[in-house]
Enzyme design. Structure first.
Site, PDB file in Angstrom:
ATOM      1  CB  CYS A   2      -0.897  -0.042   1.238  1.00 46.77           C
ATOM      2  SG  CYS A   2      -1.911   1.412   1.481  1.00 46.77           S
ATOM      3  CG  HIS A  30       3.241   7.728   2.298  1.00 49.84           C
ATOM      4  ND1 HIS A  30       3.653   8.219   1.080  1.00 49.84           N
ATOM      5  CD2 HIS A  30       1.909   7.987   2.349  1.00 49.84           C
ATOM      6  CE1 HIS A  30       2.606   8.733   0.445  1.00 49.84           C
ATOM      7  NE2 HIS A  30       1.536   8.586   1.184  1.00 49.84           N
ATOM      8  CG  HIS A  77      -1.207  -1.691   6.204  1.00 44.31           C
ATOM      9  ND1 HIS A  77      -0.111  -1.164   5.575  1.00 44.31           N
ATOM     10  CD2 HIS A  77      -2.287  -1.117   5.633  1.00 44.31           C
ATOM     11  CE1 HIS A  77      -0.524  -0.292   4.671  1.00 44.31           C
ATOM     12  NE2 HIS A  77      -1.834  -0.250   4.670  1.00 44.31           N
ATOM     13  CB  CYS A 101      -5.576  -1.380   3.627  1.00 44.66           C
ATOM     14  SG  CYS A 101      -5.166   0.387   3.687  1.00 44.66           S
TER      15      CYS A 101
END
Ligand code: APR
Ligand code: ZN
Ligand code: ZN
Length: 374
Positions: free
Chosen positions: A46, A51, A67, A174
Site C-alpha cells: 500500500c 510513505h 498491513h 485496506c
C-alpha cells in the site's frame, strides 16, 4: 503442531528508511491473551507502506511493515472467541473493540485501541512478538503482514468467508475499503453528481469504483503519471487530467471545466498541496472534500477559512469509515457476488521474496496494486 511454540519463519525487515527491505529469519512468539497468530497467505503493498520506507510518515524501526493482508489463523491466545484455528481472516489496521467511545458511537470507526494515527509499533501491552538476530522488532499498525506469520489483537482481525480467494481479497483489508468507503460512506456521493479523484493509485481507483457505484455522472481523475489514465478510464473515470500539463493551478482547471466546481472531491495522494487543490476544486457552497491520503508526519494544512465559510465541507476518513470487523467481511461478500471489482485493481502478483521489486512497481507507477503471495 506449532500452537504455544515460537515459530521461526521468514519476514521482510525494514531496518532503516531509504533502503531495500531485508528478508531475514525471525522468531514469532505465540499469541498472548486476546491475540491471534496468523499464517499470512497474501499481502498488498500500500502507499502507506511506501510513505514509511521513504521517511515521509514515521513509525519506529526496525519493523515488519505491511498491513493489507489475508491469511489463516494458526493459533489463538486465551479468551479469543471470534476466530479459531483454520479461519480465513483479513488483517485490519483499525480495530473494532466494540467497547470504546468510537466503537459505541453510531458513526465512529477510529477505535481508541488503534495504533495508526501516531503509531508506536507495539502491541497494547507495550511489547512486540517479533525478534530478529536477537533484537526486538516493531510491528506496524498492529498488523505486520510482510512475514510468513504475524501476531495481532483479536479486535483487529476480521473473519471472512471460507470460500474467499485469499490471493485476491487481501486488498479488501485496506486499499479497497479506504477508497470505496470514502465515496459511499463519508462523502455519500449522490446520483448524477460530479466527482474529482486526486491520485489514481490503489486507493484512488477504489474511490472511482465507489463513485461509480453511487451513480456519479462525471468522474474527473487527476494524476501526474499518465500511465494511470487508461486503467482509470476502464474503471469509470470520464476525464483524466495531468496537473503538469497546465500553467494554472489544477483547481482552477477543474472549476472552469465544471463551471461551478465539483460536488465531491477526494484526495488519495497524501501531500498538502493536493489537499488544498482538492478543497478548492469542490463547489464553494455545497461541495464536499474528503481527505484520505496520509500526510507527512508533523505537517500542517493551512487554508483560508473563507473557503469554508462559503459552505464547503472538509472531512477526512480512516478505512472508509467502516466499522471494520462488522463491515469488511460484508465487502468480501460483495466482491464474491461480483458487486465490487477487486480483481481489476490487482495488476501484479509476485512471490513474497520479490517484495523489493513490488515496491519498485509502486514507486514507478507501473502497478495499481501489487500483491505478494507467500
Ligand atoms: N499530483 C497528482 N498525482 C500524484 C501526485 C501529485 N502531486 N503525487 C503522486 N501522485 C499520484 C501517483 O502517481 C500515484 O498514481 O498519486 C498516486 C498514489 O497512488 P499509490 O502510490 O498507489 O498509493 P495508494 O496506495 O493509492 O495510497 C494513496 O492514500 O491511504 C493513503 O497512505 C496512503 O497517502 C496514501 C494515499
Ligand atoms: Zn493501506
Ligand atoms: Zn474501539
Amino acid at each position: 503442531e506449532t500452537a504455544g511454540k515460537v515459530i521461526t519463519c521468514r519476514a521482510a525487515i525494514a531496518w532503516t528508511i531509504n533502503a531495500p527491505l531485508c528478508i531475514e529469519e525471525v522468531e514469532v512468539d505465540p499469541p498472548k491473551a486476546g491475540e491471534v497468530r496468523i499464517k499470512i497467505i497474501s499481502s498488498g503493498i500500500c502507499g502507506s507502506d511506501n510513505h514509511i520506507l521513504e521517511g515521509k510518515t514515521k513509525t519506529p524501526l526496525p519493523a515488519i511493515l505491511g498491513h493489507e493482508g489475508a491469511g489463516v489463523v494458526e493459533s489463538i491466545g486465551e479468551g479469543v472467541s471470534s476466530v479459531k484455528p483454520g479461519d480465513k481472516v483479513l488483517t485490519i489496521t483499525v480495530p473494532q473493540c466494540r467497547k470504546c467511545d468510537s466503537c459505541l458511537h453510531a458513526k465512529g470507526n477510529c477505535c481508541l485501541k488503534a495504533d495508526v494515527i501516531y503509531p508506536v509499533g507495539l502491541m497494547l501491552d507495550g511489547t512486540t512478538r517479533f525478534t530478529c538476530r536477537g533484537m526486538k522488532v516493531h510491528n506496524l499498525f498492529g498488523t505486520s503482514t510482510f512475514t510468513e506469520y504475524t501476531v495481532m489483537h483479536e479486535i483487529s482481525v476480521a473473519k471472512i468467508d471460507d470460500a474467499a480467494p485469499l490471493e485476491k481479497v487481501c486488498i479488501l483489508a485496506c486499499g479497497v475499503p479506504t477508497g470505496y468507503g470514502a465515496a459511499v460512506n463519508t462523502a455519500q456521493v449522490t446520483p448524477g453528481s460530479t466527482c474529482v479523484v486526486f491520485g489514481l493509485g490503489g486507493v484512488g481507483s477504489a474511490v472511482v469504483l465507489g463513485c461509480r457505484a453511487a451513480g456519479a455522472a462525471r468522474i474527473i481523475g487527476i494524476d501526474i503519471n499518465e500511465r494511470k489514465f487508461a486503467r482509470a478510464k476502464a474503471l469509470g473515470v470520464t476525464d483524466c487530467l495531468n496537473p503538469r500539463n497546465f500553467k494554472k493551478p489544477i483547481q482552477q482547471v477543474v472549476v472552469e471545466m465544471t463551471g461551478v466546481g465539483a460536488d465531491f472531491t477526494f484526495e488519495a495522494i497524501g501531500t498538502i498541496e493536493t489537499m488544498v487543490a482538492a478543497l478548492e476544486s469542490c463547489n464553494l457552497s455545497y461541495g464536499v472534500c474528503v481527505i484520505i491520503g496520509v500526510s507527512p508526519t508533523g505537517s500542517q494544512l493551512s487554508v483560508d477559512p473563507m473557503k469554508l465559510v462559503s459552505g464547503r465541507t472538509l472531512k477526512g476518513c480512516l478505512l472508509g469509515e467502516y466499522k471494520t470487523r462488522d463491515h469488511i467481511p460484508l465487502l468480501v461478500e460483495d466482491y464474491m457476488k461480483k458487486k465490487i471489482d477487486v480483481n481489476s485493481l490487482i495488476t501484479h502478483s509476485l512471490p513474497f521474496v520479490k517484495i523489493n521489486e513490488g515496491f519498485e512497481l509502486l514507486r514507478s507507477g507501473q502497478c495499481i496494486r501489487c500483491v505478494l503471495i507467500f
